[in-house]
Design a protein around this motif. Structure first.
Motif, PDB file in Angstrom:
ATOM      1  N   THR A 223      33.940  60.806  27.377  1.00 35.78           N
ATOM      2  CA  THR A 223      33.474  59.690  26.539  1.00 35.78           C
ATOM      3  C   THR A 223      33.707  58.359  27.261  1.00 35.78           C
ATOM      4  OG1 THR A 223      34.099  60.975  24.599  1.00 35.78           O
ATOM      5  CG2 THR A 223      33.719  58.631  24.246  1.00 35.78           C
ATOM      6  N   LEU A 224      34.867  58.228  27.870  1.00 37.46           N
ATOM      7  CA  LEU A 224      35.174  56.984  28.593  1.00 37.46           C
ATOM      8  C   LEU A 224      34.187  56.778  29.742  1.00 37.46           C
ATOM      9  CD1 LEU A 224      39.077  57.454  28.922  1.00 37.46           C
ATOM     10  CD2 LEU A 224      37.928  55.881  27.359  1.00 37.46           C
ATOM     11  N   ALA A 225      33.965  57.840  30.502  1.00 40.23           N
ATOM     12  CA  ALA A 225      33.059  57.735  31.652  1.00 40.23           C
ATOM     13  C   ALA A 225      31.654  57.363  31.202  1.00 40.23           C
ATOM     14  CB  ALA A 225      33.036  59.057  32.420  1.00 40.23           C
ATOM     15  N   LYS A 226      31.199  58.031  30.165  1.00 42.75           N
ATOM     16  CA  LYS A 226      29.838  57.789  29.672  1.00 42.75           C
ATOM     17  C   LYS A 226      29.699  56.339  29.179  1.00 42.75           C
ATOM     18  CE  LYS A 226      26.522  60.032  26.519  1.00 42.75           C
ATOM     19  NZ  LYS A 226      25.387  59.649  27.293  1.00 42.75           N
ATOM     20  N   HIS A 227      30.709  55.894  28.428  1.00 42.25           N
ATOM     21  CA  HIS A 227      30.645  54.540  27.904  1.00 42.25           C
ATOM     22  C   HIS A 227      30.613  53.516  29.045  1.00 42.25           C
ATOM     23  CE1 HIS A 227      31.462  51.032  25.381  1.00 42.25           C
ATOM     24  NE2 HIS A 227      32.227  50.645  26.390  1.00 42.25           N
ATOM     25  N   ASN A 228      31.494  53.690  30.017  1.00 37.10           N
ATOM     26  CA  ASN A 228      31.558  52.726  31.118  1.00 37.10           C
ATOM     27  C   ASN A 228      30.252  52.680  31.905  1.00 37.10           C
ATOM     28  OD1 ASN A 228      34.156  51.585  30.815  1.00 37.10           O
ATOM     29  ND2 ASN A 228      35.101  53.409  31.699  1.00 37.10           N
ATOM     30  N   VAL A 229      29.700  53.858  32.153  1.00 32.09           N
ATOM     31  CA  VAL A 229      28.439  53.899  32.912  1.00 32.09           C
ATOM     32  C   VAL A 229      27.336  53.184  32.128  1.00 32.09           C
ATOM     33  CG1 VAL A 229      26.632  55.443  33.799  1.00 32.09           C
ATOM     34  CG2 VAL A 229      29.041  55.965  34.229  1.00 32.09           C
ATOM     35  N   GLU A 230      27.270  53.435  30.833  1.00 35.36           N
ATOM     36  CA  GLU A 230      26.244  52.775  30.000  1.00 35.36           C
ATOM     37  C   GLU A 230      26.460  51.263  29.975  1.00 35.36           C
ATOM     38  OE1 GLU A 230      23.545  54.098  28.770  1.00 35.36           O
ATOM     39  OE2 GLU A 230      24.150  56.032  29.588  1.00 35.36           O
ATOM     40  N   ALA A 231      27.720  50.861  29.877  1.00 34.65           N
ATOM     41  CA  ALA A 231      28.021  49.419  29.833  1.00 34.65           C
ATOM     42  C   ALA A 231      27.631  48.740  31.147  1.00 34.65           C
ATOM     43  CB  ALA A 231      29.502  49.217  29.542  1.00 34.65           C
ATOM     44  N   ILE A 232      27.883  49.421  32.250  1.00 39.75           N
ATOM     45  CA  ILE A 232      27.518  48.851  33.561  1.00 39.75           C
ATOM     46  C   ILE A 232      25.998  48.759  33.680  1.00 39.75           C
ATOM     47  CG2 ILE A 232      27.564  49.305  36.054  1.00 39.75           C
ATOM     48  CD1 ILE A 232      30.418  50.594  35.522  1.00 39.75           C
ATOM     49  N   LYS A 233      25.326  49.819  33.227  1.00 41.30           N
ATOM     50  CA  LYS A 233      23.853  49.807  33.264  1.00 41.30           C
ATOM     51  C   LYS A 233      23.308  48.657  32.419  1.00 41.30           C
ATOM     52  CE  LYS A 233      21.863  53.943  32.532  1.00 41.30           C
ATOM     53  NZ  LYS A 233      21.866  55.351  32.046  1.00 41.30           N
TER      54      LYS A 233
END
Lengths: 414, 264
Positions: A223-233
């Motif tokens: 969940t953390l990884a997915k959130h961070n990647v989406e936020a960066i995108k």
């Protein structure tokens, strides 16, 4: 009568990892180099070779020829519990993998064993067990308010709303070691690099969960990884800068595997970024440091992903820096002792390893022991204090900031 | 039908004896390898996964997972090309050389001696079998003579490595203290097989060093059982025993090095 079940299972251990157990020739190189084995006073159970031997025996008792013919042999819980303690007494520094004559990827083997045992209800170690709940709830391991993520940002630092570059601060730099965040942001401003930050959308990278065998618990790491990647995108970035080796490793290696896809942006350590700028002659130094500096390779930046030269290149280009190497450097570096959950789980062991590394630095007569990781800085500082040694412990980016005439202090309020 | 192993009829071992022992050795080896492949195949196929419910260890799953890892890109930036890994890390054993030249010399001499003798034994067997059905331009006896010198050379290369390994394990305290039965069995068996080979050959050829004092009719009488003993323990310990002992590293280590692209 019900068929006897094996005492262990193979969750999280890949077929290749199970084969690696049989590939160990017990040459003993890992034992010679292991920093926690040395710092523990050579506790046999901490030797990498011994851990491989024991898990191989567990596998043979559960799935080997005898188990096939006569049923699995029971492994006492106490034996598994003892193994858990030993497998968590490892900083996952990876020197055992570097020197392994059979080429075993030991770091991932230890992490898989940890996860396997955690899934069985054995482990993790001590208070590490709180990580998933706390990080899942607070989105950082310090239980601080996510809204305070950017509270450290001083007025003089300019952060764009959207930019091609994201500076991923990391929980430790953003909440605890603010000098690192001041230095990185001010250096980028000074060099005219437009960057943005995620603010409260920057969540923990998940490294603490992954390293301690809790990658699976409640899917928090994913969940953390997915959130961070989406936020960066969402920021429109194509490059993400890191001054924390732990976050860097998690993003570069662990996030793509957790998400099952390549990241849509480039993951760059700040020293790699600065090396590139120095090569293009885009940095105008303002101050001379005039000190002898040595460099400690963080495991997560060096052995885990192979960034060895960039930090050295940067240090060697800072005016007045006399750069000296310690005996054990680059892929043969001695770990600082903080990684793999050891700092949180077994602080005495972490301190023992740190003292050994500080002694390595003292042997060079350096004024400054530099690194590129906030965890290394913290633990090496503890080791230095414990030894009452006269050596400064500082991050490379802080030295860069000083050489650019920048403050790494919080501005004094009027 | 006689299995060729000497210069005269008196020094032959029967073909049937050898075929039976070879068959038994192969069956034991194959069974052990299947168990090992299934044990390895009980693992999962990728990062952070769990075994499928109800699924048992499968050799196919192991091979698929291994091949996937060999061919996928490494996120760690350590990967070396397969050919380089194959030549330098597996055949030349670079990783050992980088750590300890002495241990590399020891291991490489054992590896080179063992594999070459194994290959030459295979060639000898192939010639003798072929000769039964096709007329060759040379006899099995002539071929045996051609192989005599390389057999001696690689036998001594092997012996040098084995002696170094044994001396290390017996007289270097840190190695001796760390040794467990798993290690002792391997080196002990290699030593016995190597020496028994020299003795069997010495009795047969009358070599003054290795004939252990036998000559004439005594040698004629003892040569076949000595050769049989060497052949049997070679087959049982060096083929059948592989999946059940430290010998498994002969198979698992190259596979691990390839899977990890030469290692870090």
């Amino acid at each position: 009568m019900a068929k006897k079940q094996p005492s262990i299972d193979t969750k999280n251990l890949t077929a290749v990892q199970l084969m690696e157990l049989d590939s160990c020739t017990r040459c003993g190189e890992c034992v010679k180099w292991c920093p926690t084995y040395a710092a523990s006073g050579q506790k046999p159970g901490l030797a990498p070779r011994d851990k491989i031997l024991r898990w191989r025996q567990f596998m043979n008792k559960s799935y080997g020829v005898k188990a096939k013919l006569f049923g699995p042999s029971e492994i006492p819980d106490a034996e598994l519990e003892e193994f858990k303690d030993d497998v968590h007494g490892c900083t996952t520094c990876g020197i055992c993998a570097t020197v392994c004559e059979s080429g075993i990827n030991t770091v991932e083997l230890w992490e898989s064993m940890r996860t396997n045992l955690v899934k069985k209800g054995i482990g993790p170690f001590g208070k590490q067990g709180m990580f998933p709940k706390l990080i899942g709830q607070y989105r950082n391991p310090y239980l601080l308010d996510q809204k305070a993520r950017l509270d450290w940002v001083p007025e003089d630092v300019k952060i764009a709303d959207k930019a091609n570059i994201v500076y991923f601060t990391g929980c430790t730099a953003g909440y605890k070691q603010l000098a690192l965040a001041f230095a990185t942001s001010r250096v980028l401003n000074k060099l005219g690099i437009e960057f943005t930050m995620l603010g409260e959308d920057e969540w923990c990278c998940g490294s603490a969960l992954i390293r301690t065998g809790q990658v699976h618990v409640d899917e928090v790491a994913r969940t953390l990884a997915k959130h961070n990647v989406e936020a960066i995108k969402a920021k429109g970035a194509t490059k993400v800068l890191y001054a924390c080796a732990g976050c860097f490793r998690a993003s570069k290696v662990d996030w793509p595997r957790l998400l099952g896809e390549e990241l849509p942006f480039e993951v760059i350590h700040i020293t790699e970024f600065l090396q590139d700028l120095i090569k293009k002659d885009k940095i105008k130094w303002e101050t001379s440091i005039d000190k002898t500096v040595t460099y400690h390779d963080p495991c997560h930046l060096g052995r885990h992903v192979g960034v060895y030269d960039a930090p050295r290149f940067v240090l060697e280009h800072i005016p007045g820096v006399k750069f000296v190497e310690m005996d054990r450097v680059k892929e043969f570096q001695r770990c600082c002792g903080a990684g793999g959950g050891v700092k949180a789980g077994i602080p005495d062991l972490a301190l023992g390893v740190a003292e050994s590394r500080v002694k390595d630095a003292l042997d060079t007569n350096a004024d400054i022991l530099s690194s590129a990781c906030p965890f290394c800085k913290r633990n090496l500082s503890d080791g230095r204090d414990s030894l009452k040694a006269d050596i400064e412990v500082e991050d490379v980016i802080v030295l860069v900031a000083q050489a650019l005439g920048l403050s790494v202090e919080e501005p004094k309020s009027e | 039908m006689a299995y060729f192993s000497g210069l005269s009829d008196a020094l032959r071992i029967t073909f049937v004896q050898m075929m039976i022992v070879s068959f038994i050795a192969m069956v034991i080896f194959v069974y052990g390898m299947i168990i090992n492949l299934q044990k390895w195949g009980a693992g999962v196929t990728g990062y952070a996964l769990e075994p499928e419910a109800g699924s048992k260890g499968s050799a196919i799953r192991f091979l698929k997972t291994w091949w996937k890892q060999v061919t996928e890109e490494s996120h760690h930036g350590h990967g070396k090309p397969i050919l380089e890994t194959l030549v330098l890390d597996i055949l030349f054993q670079r990783r050992i050389l980088l750590r300890s030249p002495v241990r590399w010399f020891m291991h490489f001499t054992i590896f080179a001696g063992w594999m070459t003798l194994f290959a030459m034994s295979g060639m000898m067997f192939a010639v003798e079998m072929t000769e039964r059905f096709i007329e060759l331009p040379f006899t099995a006896a002539q071929f045996r003579e051609v192989l005599q010198l390389p057999n001696d050379i690689f036998g001594y290369i092997l012996l040098i490595g084995v002696v170094i390994a044994l001396v290390r394990r017996l007289f270097v305290s840190e190695v001796r203290e760390a040794s467990i039965m798993y290690d002792w069995v391997l080196i002990g068996v290699v030593f016995i097989v190597t020496v028994s080979g020299f003795v069997a050959d010495g009795i047969r050829t009358g070599d003054i060093v290795w004939n252990i004092g036998m000559s004439g009719e005594t040698a004629m009488a003892y040569a076949p059982p000595a050769a049989l003993f060497h052949s049997v323990i070679s087959l049982l310990f060096c083929i059948a025993f592989i999946p059940y002992s430290k010998y498994i590293h002969i198979i698992a280590t190259p596979l691990a090095i390839l899977a990890n692209k030469g290692g870090e």
